[in-house]
Design an enzyme around this catalytic site. Structure first.
Site, short mmCIF file in Angstrom:
data_model
loop_
_atom_site.label_atom_id
_atom_site.label_comp_id
_atom_site.label_asym_id
_atom_site.label_seq_id
_atom_site.Cartn_x
_atom_site.Cartn_y
_atom_site.Cartn_z
N GLU A 261 -5.86 -8.49 -0.02
CA GLU A 261 -6.40 -8.14 1.31
C GLU A 261 -7.85 -7.76 1.14
O GLU A 261 -8.19 -6.95 0.27
CB GLU A 261 -5.67 -6.92 1.90
CG GLU A 261 -4.40 -7.21 2.59
CD GLU A 261 -3.87 -6.00 3.37
OE1 GLU A 261 -4.65 -5.30 4.03
OE2 GLU A 261 -2.65 -5.78 3.28
N GLU B 211 0.81 -1.23 0.00
CA GLU B 211 0.00 0.00 0.00
C GLU B 211 0.84 1.27 0.00
O GLU B 211 0.75 2.08 0.93
CB GLU B 211 -0.92 0.01 1.22
CG GLU B 211 -1.95 -1.10 1.22
CD GLU B 211 -2.89 -1.03 2.41
OE1 GLU B 211 -2.54 -0.42 3.42
OE2 GLU B 211 -3.97 -1.62 2.31
C1 BG6 Z 1 -4.35 -2.67 5.31
C2 BG6 Z 1 -2.99 -3.04 5.83
O1 BG6 Z 1 -4.39 -1.33 5.04
O2 BG6 Z 1 -5.42 -2.80 6.20
C3 BG6 Z 1 -2.97 -4.08 6.92
O3 BG6 Z 1 -2.17 -3.47 4.76
C4 BG6 Z 1 -4.09 -3.77 7.90
O4 BG6 Z 1 -1.70 -4.07 7.50
C5 BG6 Z 1 -5.42 -3.83 7.16
O5 BG6 Z 1 -4.10 -4.57 9.03
C6 BG6 Z 1 -6.62 -3.64 8.04
O6 BG6 Z 1 -6.50 -2.47 8.79
P1 BG6 Z 1 -6.68 -2.49 10.37
O7 BG6 Z 1 -6.38 -1.11 10.81
O8 BG6 Z 1 -8.08 -2.88 10.60
O9 BG6 Z 1 -5.73 -3.48 10.89
#
Ligand code: BG6
Length: 488
Positions: free
Chosen positions: A388, A194
């Site tokens: 993700e 990201e």
């Molecule tokens: C993404 C990241 O932006 O979101 C992860 O690459 C992150 O590292 C994921 O954990 C979810 O975000 P959060 O703040 O809910 O952990």
């Protein structure tokens, strides 16, 4: 009109995704150096009466306090879920679900503790050897992110992170080391996680202290430029050292809708979207898109480039093979909002009345995933990989079970959206839901924000047995993989 959905392609890479700093723990074991994420203290988001998604930026004053008085703070990313000592058990559970791939990252300071050593830390290298061997034992292909929100803290203190060009060579030393070491074990790579998060959280994305910025936008784009060069050279290195590997870029993809049909609102949505796509534009097309040149001029953003930088970006050997992205939500914007600020934000300031929200107020929008897959494919014609996606929720363990039907529904709808996109003609390599095992939240450092298909018994303060439990979603996903998506 009849509806015919294409099946998922043979060899579709079903799996799950994690990052070293959110799972490994063992922050000072076997020679590992301190990382930027080891310096993110837990701030109780409930103390202020609201859940704050952004507690993760670090200023020079905070860093000083954290380094001189660590005992006064709690740093959840230092303990993670102790994957360092549980990896065999965890990978066995992934294998039980039938994972074809497992996305994880290598912690740079585990390999080069301060970033400046000339010889890598053998114990760190041996750890990833063991992890990759364990994956391969079950036929799971490791998908490795080279930089996921962490770097040696010394590089922050000495160079202010990616603001300095010196970081490029230091990073290349690290990537060359791991490419050479793991060339027979890892064939799927990502450069920076990201990179567009530099616009939202410059410490997390680029190790730049958040207070040392006169013109924050200029700093974010300068640090990004250095990462673009590092990423391009890393891609070239990978192609040379591991010719049969594929290496991709990775962005936090956020589709932005206009709030109304008013042309000014539409224009603003296009602008927000273009800024989000600026990152793959550079890494796929090998040049800065023209619309950004106007943007830089009007925002007093001056990027210092070295002679030859444009050639490095343009070299076809340095271009990515596929585009990976995270997908959690869509945004809404209108003409009077500063849409430049949106890219990478993990919340939506303007609410979309048609969408439900998660427990952390993130809008849920599976159709947006189909839209985004189509848009990215139309623009770049490269294979796409949603690496993700997932639901952060408050799960409850009752009688050794977690009945997370809400997560199953969330994942089912998103998988369906991918299948729709595949039927639309989009090339999708696989799907790795985020936090396939519960882990420490990046944004809030909480444990209670759980994404996993596997529950880990640990609370926000790090208390718990660390025992792993299969959630209902575990059995659901196992079936999905077994039938290659035929049963959702
Ligand atoms: C993404 C990241 O932006 O979101 C992860 O690459 C992150 O590292 C994921 O954990 C979810 O975000 P959060 O703040 O809910 O952990």
């Amino acid at each position: 009109m009849k509806k015919i959905l294409k099946p998922f392609p043979e060899g579709f890479l079903w799996g799950g995704a994690t990052a070293a700093n959110q799972i490994e723990g063992a922050f000072d074991v076997d020679g590992k150096g301190l990382s930027t994420s080891d310096m993110v203290a837990y701030v109780d988001p409930y103390a202020s009466g609201k859940v704050d998604n952004f507690t993760f930026d670090v200023t020079s004053e905070k860093l000083e306090m954290y380094l001189s008085h660590p005992e006064k703070y709690s740093f959840p990313k230092r303990w993670g879920i102790d994957f360092y000592h549980h990896y065999k058990e965890d990978i066995a559970l992934f294998a039980e679900m039938g994972f074809k791939t497992f996305r994880l990252s290598i912690s740079w300071p585990r390999i080069f503790p301060t970033g400046e050593e000339t010889v890598p830390n053998e114990a760190g290298l041996a750890f990833y050897d063991a992890v990759f061997d364990e994956c391969l034992k079950y036929g799971i292909k490791p998908l490795v992110t080279l930089s996921h929100y962490e770097m040696p803290i010394q590089l922050v203190q000495k160079y202010n992170g990616w603001m300095s060009r010196e970081l490029i060579d230091l990073f290349l030393k690290y990537t060359e080391t791991v490419f050479k070491r793991y060339k027979d074990k890892v064939k799927l790579w990502l450069t920076f996680n990201e990179m567009n998060m530099n616009l939202t959280s410059i410490y997390t994305g680029a190790g730049v202290l958040a207070d040392e910025m006169e013109n924050p936008k200029s700093v974010a784009y300068q640090a990004s430029h250095h990462q673009f060069i590092a990423s391009a050279l890393t891609v070239g290195q990978c192609h040379k050292i591991i010719p049969d590997a594929q290496i991709g870029c990775m962005i936090n993809r956020i589709e932005t809708y206009a709030e109304t049909t008013k042309p000014e609102d539409q224009l603003q949505a296009l602008r927000a979207d273009s800024i989000n796509l600026f990152y793959p534009d550079v890494q796929v097309r090998g040049t800065y898109p023209k619309f950004m040149l106007r943007y830089f001029e009007e925002n007093n953003i001056e990027i210092k480039m070295a002679p030859g930088d444009m050639e490095i970006l343009a070299n076809p050997e340095n271009r990515v093979d596929f585009i990976a992205f995270s997908y959690y939500m869509t945004h809404v914007t209108h003409a009077s909002e500063d849409a430049d600020e949106l890219s990478g934000r993990l919340d939506s300031p303007i609410k979309n009345p048609y969408l439900k929200l998660t427990d952390w107020d993130w809008p849920i929008d599976p159709i947006g995933l189909r839209i985004t897959l189509n848009k990215l494919y139309n623009r770049y014609q490269l294979p796409l990989f949603p690496v993700e996606n997932g639901l952060g929720a408050k799960d409850e363990l009752v009688d050794n079970a977690v009945h997370d039907d809400y997560r199953i529904e969330y994942l089912r709808e998103h998988v369906r959206a991918i299948q729709e996109a595949i039927t639309d003609g989009v090339e999708v390599m696989g799907y790795t839901p985020w936090g396939c095992i519960d882990l420490i939240s990046c944004g809030t450092s909480q444990m209670r924000k759980r994404y996993g298909l596997i529950y880990v018994d640990q609370d926000d303060s790090g208390e718990g047995t660390l025992k792993r439990y299969r959630k209902d979603s575990f059995y659901w996903y196992k079936k999905v993989i077994e039938t290659n998506g035929a049963i959702l």
